[in-house]
Scaffold this active site. Structure first.
Site, PDB file in Angstrom:
ATOM      1  N   LYS A  31      -4.606 -12.350  -9.719  1.00 44.27           N
ATOM      2  CA  LYS A  31      -4.039 -12.788  -8.442  1.00 44.27           C
ATOM      3  C   LYS A  31      -5.159 -13.152  -7.465  1.00 44.27           C
ATOM      4  CE  LYS A  31      -1.830  -8.890  -7.682  1.00 44.27           C
ATOM      5  NZ  LYS A  31      -2.229  -8.138  -8.904  1.00 44.27           N
ATOM      6  N   ARG A  40       5.401  -5.713  -2.977  1.00 43.93           N
ATOM      7  CA  ARG A  40       5.239  -4.959  -4.211  1.00 43.93           C
ATOM      8  C   ARG A  40       6.391  -4.010  -4.470  1.00 43.93           C
ATOM      9  NH1 ARG A  40      -0.712  -5.104  -4.539  1.00 43.93           N
ATOM     10  NH2 ARG A  40      -1.292  -3.755  -6.236  1.00 43.93           N
ATOM     11  N   ARG A  42     -14.499  -5.249 -14.078  1.00 45.49           N
ATOM     12  CA  ARG A  42     -14.471  -6.009 -12.824  1.00 45.49           C
ATOM     13  C   ARG A  42     -15.525  -5.514 -11.831  1.00 45.49           C
ATOM     14  NH1 ARG A  42      -9.082  -6.578  -9.449  1.00 45.49           N
ATOM     15  NH2 ARG A  42      -9.129  -4.312  -9.600  1.00 45.49           N
ATOM     16  N   ARG A  65     -14.614  -1.078  -8.089  1.00 47.00           N
ATOM     17  CA  ARG A  65     -13.589  -0.432  -7.264  1.00 47.00           C
ATOM     18  C   ARG A  65     -13.293   0.969  -7.787  1.00 47.00           C
ATOM     19  NH1 ARG A  65      -8.792  -4.776  -6.430  1.00 47.00           N
ATOM     20  NH2 ARG A  65      -7.574  -2.906  -6.878  1.00 47.00           N
ATOM     21  N   ARG A  95      -1.786   2.711 -12.199  1.00 53.19           N
ATOM     22  CA  ARG A  95      -1.415   1.470 -11.494  1.00 53.19           C
ATOM     23  C   ARG A  95      -0.462   0.630 -12.330  1.00 53.19           C
ATOM     24  NH1 ARG A  95      -7.120  -0.722 -10.516  1.00 53.19           N
ATOM     25  NH2 ARG A  95      -6.077  -2.593  -9.721  1.00 53.19           N
TER      26      ARG A  95
HETATM   27  P1  AP5 Z   1      -8.438 -10.156 -10.293  1.00 47.39           P
HETATM   28  O1  AP5 Z   1      -8.322 -11.575  -9.858  1.00 47.39           O
HETATM   29  O2  AP5 Z   1      -9.258  -9.238  -9.471  1.00 47.39           O
HETATM   30  O3  AP5 Z   1      -6.961  -9.554 -10.533  1.00 47.39           O
HETATM   31  P2  AP5 Z   1      -5.859  -9.075  -9.499  1.00 47.39           P
HETATM   32  O4  AP5 Z   1      -4.546  -9.522 -10.036  1.00 47.39           O
HETATM   33  O5  AP5 Z   1      -6.214  -9.482  -8.110  1.00 47.39           O
HETATM   34  O6  AP5 Z   1      -5.964  -7.516  -9.716  1.00 47.39           O
HETATM   35  P3  AP5 Z   1      -5.994  -6.313  -8.651  1.00 47.39           P
HETATM   36  O7  AP5 Z   1      -6.516  -5.118  -9.384  1.00 47.39           O
HETATM   37  O8  AP5 Z   1      -6.694  -6.718  -7.405  1.00 47.39           O
HETATM   38  O9  AP5 Z   1      -4.503  -6.116  -8.389  1.00 47.39           O
HETATM   39  P4  AP5 Z   1      -3.877  -4.897  -7.791  1.00 47.39           P
HETATM   40  O10 AP5 Z   1      -2.550  -5.474  -7.521  1.00 47.39           O
HETATM   41  O11 AP5 Z   1      -3.877  -3.674  -8.596  1.00 47.39           O
HETATM   42  O12 AP5 Z   1      -4.847  -4.472  -6.577  1.00 47.39           O
HETATM   43  P5  AP5 Z   1      -4.762  -4.693  -5.002  1.00 47.39           P
HETATM   44  O13 AP5 Z   1      -6.125  -4.837  -4.497  1.00 47.39           O
HETATM   45  O14 AP5 Z   1      -3.748  -5.713  -4.668  1.00 47.39           O
HETATM   46  O15 AP5 Z   1      -8.971 -10.171 -11.814  1.00 47.39           O
HETATM   47  C1  AP5 Z   1      -9.222  -8.954 -12.517  1.00 47.39           C
HETATM   48  C2  AP5 Z   1     -10.428  -9.123 -13.458  1.00 47.39           C
HETATM   49  O16 AP5 Z   1     -10.104 -10.068 -14.485  1.00 47.39           O
HETATM   50  C3  AP5 Z   1     -11.700  -9.674 -12.791  1.00 47.39           C
HETATM   51  O17 AP5 Z   1     -12.821  -9.074 -13.362  1.00 47.39           O
HETATM   52  C4  AP5 Z   1     -11.655 -11.178 -13.089  1.00 47.39           C
HETATM   53  O18 AP5 Z   1     -12.944 -11.744 -13.126  1.00 47.39           O
HETATM   54  C5  AP5 Z   1     -10.993 -11.184 -14.477  1.00 47.39           C
HETATM   55  N1  AP5 Z   1     -10.150 -12.370 -14.717  1.00 47.39           N
HETATM   56  C6  AP5 Z   1      -9.325 -12.997 -13.828  1.00 47.39           C
HETATM   57  N2  AP5 Z   1      -8.690 -14.046 -14.421  1.00 47.39           N
HETATM   58  C7  AP5 Z   1      -9.109 -14.056 -15.715  1.00 47.39           C
HETATM   59  C8  AP5 Z   1      -8.811 -14.895 -16.832  1.00 47.39           C
HETATM   60  N3  AP5 Z   1      -7.949 -15.915 -16.752  1.00 47.39           N
HETATM   61  N4  AP5 Z   1      -9.419 -14.613 -18.022  1.00 47.39           N
HETATM   62  C9  AP5 Z   1     -10.298 -13.579 -18.127  1.00 47.39           C
HETATM   63  N5  AP5 Z   1     -10.634 -12.756 -17.100  1.00 47.39           N
HETATM   64  C10 AP5 Z   1     -10.043 -12.985 -15.904  1.00 47.39           C
HETATM   65  O19 AP5 Z   1      -4.186  -3.276  -4.546  1.00 47.39           O
HETATM   66  C11 AP5 Z   1      -4.961  -2.103  -4.655  1.00 47.39           C
HETATM   67  C12 AP5 Z   1      -4.198  -0.922  -4.122  1.00 47.39           C
HETATM   68  O20 AP5 Z   1      -3.895  -1.129  -2.732  1.00 47.39           O
HETATM   69  C13 AP5 Z   1      -2.833  -0.648  -4.773  1.00 47.39           C
HETATM   70  O21 AP5 Z   1      -2.943   0.110  -5.943  1.00 47.39           O
HETATM   71  C14 AP5 Z   1      -2.111   0.087  -3.644  1.00 47.39           C
HETATM   72  O22 AP5 Z   1      -2.529   1.413  -3.575  1.00 47.39           O
HETATM   73  C15 AP5 Z   1      -2.607  -0.639  -2.409  1.00 47.39           C
HETATM   74  N6  AP5 Z   1      -1.735  -1.782  -2.049  1.00 47.39           N
HETATM   75  C16 AP5 Z   1      -2.088  -3.099  -1.999  1.00 47.39           C
HETATM   76  N7  AP5 Z   1      -1.034  -3.866  -1.669  1.00 47.39           N
HETATM   77  C17 AP5 Z   1       0.004  -3.011  -1.504  1.00 47.39           C
HETATM   78  C18 AP5 Z   1       1.384  -3.184  -1.181  1.00 47.39           C
HETATM   79  N8  AP5 Z   1       1.894  -4.421  -0.950  1.00 47.39           N
HETATM   80  N9  AP5 Z   1       2.177  -2.092  -1.115  1.00 47.39           N
HETATM   81  C19 AP5 Z   1       1.684  -0.859  -1.324  1.00 47.39           C
HETATM   82  N10 AP5 Z   1       0.396  -0.604  -1.654  1.00 47.39           N
HETATM   83  C20 AP5 Z   1      -0.434  -1.676  -1.735  1.00 47.39           C
HETATM   84 MG    MG Z   2      -6.696  -8.442  -6.318  1.00 45.91          MG
END
Ligand code: AP5
Ligand code: MG
Length: 207
Positions: free
Chosen positions: A13, A88, A122, A153, A164
């Site tokens: 994402k 979410r 990552r 992270r 997660r």
């Molecule tokens: P990346 O692009 O970083 O993936 P992502 O989908 O953004 O993954 P996240 O871990 O950021 O999602 P998340 O939803 O768990 O975390 P968030 O920060 O939103 O890619 C991942 C890896 O893969 C990288 O190394 C990249 O290089 C590689 N990659 C990407 N595309 C690729 C491809 N095509 N092929 C190969 N490799 C690839 O949330 C974190 C925490 O915050 C949550 O757990 C929660 O506690 C809180 N939070 C955030 N939003 C909310 C909400 N709305 N409600 C409640 N709690 C929330």
């Molecule tokens: Mg992300």
């Protein structure tokens, strides 16, 4: 356009939102990035959110909804935006209905096994939100975009990643159905290479 990026942790994402936002010249609103910055700056919201994030749990809906409401009122959102990681839960999606008109929901579909591989390697930049994988860094420890230090992270530890994923399947996956019923859902195969995914998303947003 007002776009939501849906998908499990590690689906890409953040990676794709950053590229699409550059292409469309709109802001990327990542609730995860906002919370991590708040933790770094030790704000009241950051202190409240830290224990949830570190455990791989969702931060309470009311905290997140307030953050997004405030962010969407800012000037740079008036020409469109990508919501990366929000909503979410069903209550978050329902709250969003009252504050925004969404044009498309992009769902990046990736199998759990691949997600675990991606998250374990990552590295991220807390300053600008850029995301890398150790396989493509060749030992580099600074962000190519802004020069800040890259970090792993805290919630990318193996055990937290599994939490997660469970939370995603229980609380966020129901949104696939929610947006399918509204006719907004665009499912993209997120297991392809990054350039192909980028091209598919751009194509789907045109249609
Ligand atoms: P990346 O692009 O970083 O993936 P992502 O989908 O953004 O993954 P996240 O871990 O950021 O999602 P998340 O939803 O768990 O975390 P968030 O920060 O939103 O890619 C991942 C890896 O893969 C990288 O190394 C990249 O290089 C590689 N990659 C990407 N595309 C690729 C491809 N095509 N092929 C190969 N490799 C690839 O949330 C974190 C925490 O915050 C949550 O757990 C929660 O506690 C809180 N939070 C955030 N939003 C909310 C909400 N709305 N409600 C409640 N709690 C929330
Ligand atoms: Mg992300």
């Amino acid at each position: 356009m007002n776009i939501i990026f849906l998908g499990p942790p590690g689906a890409g994402k953040g990676t794709q939102a950053q590229r699409i936002c550059n292409a469309l010249n709109i802001p990327q609103i990542s609730t995860g990035d906002i919370l991590r910055r708040a933790i770094k700056e030790q704000t009241a919201t950051g202190m409240k959110a830290k224990s949830y994030i570190d455990a791989g749990k969702l931060v309470p809906d009311d905290v997140i909804i307030d953050i997004v409401k405030e962010r969407l009122q800012q000037e740079d959102c008036q020409g469109g935006y990508i919501l990366d990681g929000f909503p979410r839960t069903v209550p978050q999606a329902e709250a969003l209905e009252g504050i925004a008109n969404i044009d498309a929901v992009v769902d990046l579909d990736v199998a759990d096994e691949e997600l675990i591989n991606r998250l374990s390697g990552r590295r991220v930049c807390l300053k600008c939100g850029a995301t890398y994988h150790v396989n493509m860094l060749g030992g580099e420890t600074k962000c190519a975009a802004c020069g800040d230090n890259l970090i792993q992270r805290a919630d990318d530890k193996a055990e937290t990643v599994l939490n997660r994923l469970t939370v995603y399947h229980q609380q966020t996956a129901p949104l696939v159905d929610f947006y399918q019923k509204k006719g907004l859902l665009k499912v993209i195969d997120g297991a392809q290479d990054m350039d192909t995914i980028f091209a598919s998303i751009m194509e789907t947003l045109k249609g």
